[in-house]
Design an enzyme around this catalytic site. Structure first.
Site, PDB file in Angstrom:
ATOM      1  N   SER A   3      14.515 -29.924   4.503  1.00 48.98           N
ATOM      2  CA  SER A   3      14.544 -30.770   3.322  1.00 48.98           C
ATOM      3  C   SER A   3      15.820 -30.582   2.496  1.00 48.98           C
ATOM      4  O   SER A   3      16.916 -30.743   3.023  1.00 48.98           O
ATOM      5  CB  SER A   3      13.287 -30.492   2.484  1.00 48.98           C
ATOM      6  OG  SER A   3      13.117 -31.438   1.462  1.00 48.98           O
ATOM      7  N   HIS A  18      13.848 -35.533   6.248  1.00 47.00           N
ATOM      8  CA  HIS A  18      12.870 -36.525   5.797  1.00 47.00           C
ATOM      9  C   HIS A  18      13.285 -37.077   4.440  1.00 47.00           C
ATOM     10  O   HIS A  18      14.099 -36.465   3.734  1.00 47.00           O
ATOM     11  CB  HIS A  18      11.465 -35.909   5.719  1.00 47.00           C
ATOM     12  CG  HIS A  18      11.347 -34.801   4.722  1.00 47.00           C
ATOM     13  ND1 HIS A  18      11.306 -35.003   3.358  1.00 47.00           N
ATOM     14  CD2 HIS A  18      11.281 -33.450   4.886  1.00 47.00           C
ATOM     15  CE1 HIS A  18      11.212 -33.855   2.733  1.00 47.00           C
ATOM     16  NE2 HIS A  18      11.195 -32.885   3.628  1.00 47.00           N
TER      17      HIS A  18
END
Length: 231
Positions: free
Chosen positions: A116, A139
């Site tokens: 992330s 993501h």
């Protein structure tokens, strides 16, 4: 009663224990070595305090350490060890921007995970490494709290995502098209969209420079220091 020298020694030990407990460092900001090691583990804590049972890296601890690295003439390079699940977007970007703006060379090493918002931190260094079993999850950003169903909210989230994407593209070899393809893939994660990259996969797409461990990271760090000195 303790004598003066014993009292000073006791105070030094207590200070050392406190630094280990709070910052994960023995000496701040005067290391005896010319290479400073910064660890980013657990979740990256930003403006909101995480639960006590969460392992976290507090950005208000990291930022003074990076400033100390820049100010201290004895420090010639920075190694960042990452094993993080991600966390606060703005805190992660703040750390990334500081690392990328250092006048001294830096090397990052992803161990376990650099997921992330850990990705911008990993790519912010002069040279990045990932261990063969290290993983990185790409993501879109998540949002917690009140969500207003309106175009203003969507626009805000879109701008936040663009900030992250722009930084990653600028500091790595991945293309914008490839990054978005990884980010919005639907076949990798059971309850989410995104892509999991393991070791060499992260290098193949251009996110990370090379696969390696501590030995390779330190060798590269010494090489960068010598190059900056003109040796």
């Amino acid at each position: 009663m303790l004598k003066n020298d014993e009292g000073l020694e006791e105070g030094y030990r207590n200070s050392g224990v406190e630094n280990i407990k709070e910052l994960g460092q023995i000496q701040i900001p005067e290391p005896t070595e010319n290479i400073f090691c910064l660890t980013v583990v657990g979740q990256i804590e930003g403006h909101q305090i995480l639960p006590a049972q969460s392992k976290a890296t507090k950005y208000e601890h990291v930022i003074p350490q990076l400033v100390a690295v820049e100010q201290n003439p004895k420090i010639e390079g920075l190694i960042i060890i990452l094993n993080t699940a991600g966390g606060d977007v703005e805190a992660g970007l703040a750390i990334s921007e500081l690392v990328s703006s250092l006048s001294k060379p830096s090397v990052s090493l992803v161990l376990g995970g650099g997921h992330s918002i850990g990705i911008p931190i990993a790519v912010s260094s002069s040279k990045s490494f990932i261990s063969p079993t290290g993983t990185m999850t790409v993501h879109p950003i998540r949002y917690t709290g009140l969500v207003i169903n309106g175009h203003q909210q969507f626009s805000y989230l879109q701008k936040m995502q663009e900030r992250i994407n722009s930084f990653i593209i600028q500091h790595s070899k991945v293309s914008e098209e490839q990054l978005k393809k990884l980010m919005f893939a639907t076949g990798e994660l059971a309850q989410d969209i995104g892509t999991i990259l393991i070791g060499q996969d992260a290098v193949d797409v251009g996110l990370i420079d090379a696969v390696g461990g501590l030995k390779e990271a330190y060798a590269e760090m010494r090489s960068l220091i010598e190059k900056q000195k003109g040796i």
